[in-house]
Scaffold this active site. Sequence first.
Site, PDB file in Angstrom:
ATOM      1  N   CYS A 112       0.816  -1.202   0.000  1.00 50.55           N
ATOM      2  CA  CYS A 112       0.000   0.000   0.000  1.00 50.55           C
ATOM      3  C   CYS A 112       0.863   1.272   0.000  1.00 50.55           C
ATOM      4  CB  CYS A 112      -0.981  -0.037   1.174  1.00 50.55           C
ATOM      5  SG  CYS A 112      -2.413   1.028   1.000  1.00 50.55           S
ATOM      6  N   HIS A 113       0.827   2.043   1.079  1.00 49.07           N
ATOM      7  CA  HIS A 113       1.624   3.272   1.183  1.00 49.07           C
ATOM      8  C   HIS A 113       3.037   3.022   1.726  1.00 49.07           C
ATOM      9  CE1 HIS A 113      -2.353   5.109   0.735  1.00 49.07           C
ATOM     10  NE2 HIS A 113      -1.728   6.214   0.398  1.00 49.07           N
TER      11      HIS A 113
END
Length: 178
Positions: A112-113
Amino acid sequence: MADLTGKKVLALASQGLEQIELTSPREALEGAGATVTLASPDGKEFQGMEGDWEKKDFFTPELKVSEAKAEDYDALLLPGGTLNADAMRLNKDARALVRAFLDAEKPVAAICHAPWLLIDSGVVEGRTLTSYESVAPDLQNAGANWVDQEVAIDGTLVTSRNPGDLEAFNAAIIEKLA
């Protein structure tokens, strides 16, 4: 499923963690026999989130990021969550750990991030990675080849896009660690 008995994985997380991106890989790794240790920047309890908005469970880390050493673990797990990933990328000890794991050719798994931490650790140039779509321009600007797929594997680096890809991400981590 691979037998990971005796394997030790370090997970780095903090406030604002996307909870399922820690709990799902941890359950998969522990189910295969690995031990997962949680470290946070300050070593204090923090709260997970769902989608950056809904508050979820509290987590108590076993140690501070500054106390962790790459040589004590077989792999590094970097869950996402916007706030968590942003805090981790600013932590010099987290950046040093990423470099130490990759220098030792140990698996590093980021979802994800979390690839923001990889960017700020200076390890993405020339690598093929994936991430949450809003992180793609940052990875490309740092010299990475961003791909839109469930999992991207480049050497010992495993990346994934979002919670919808957790099954493939977990399988890739286990395969890389086995």
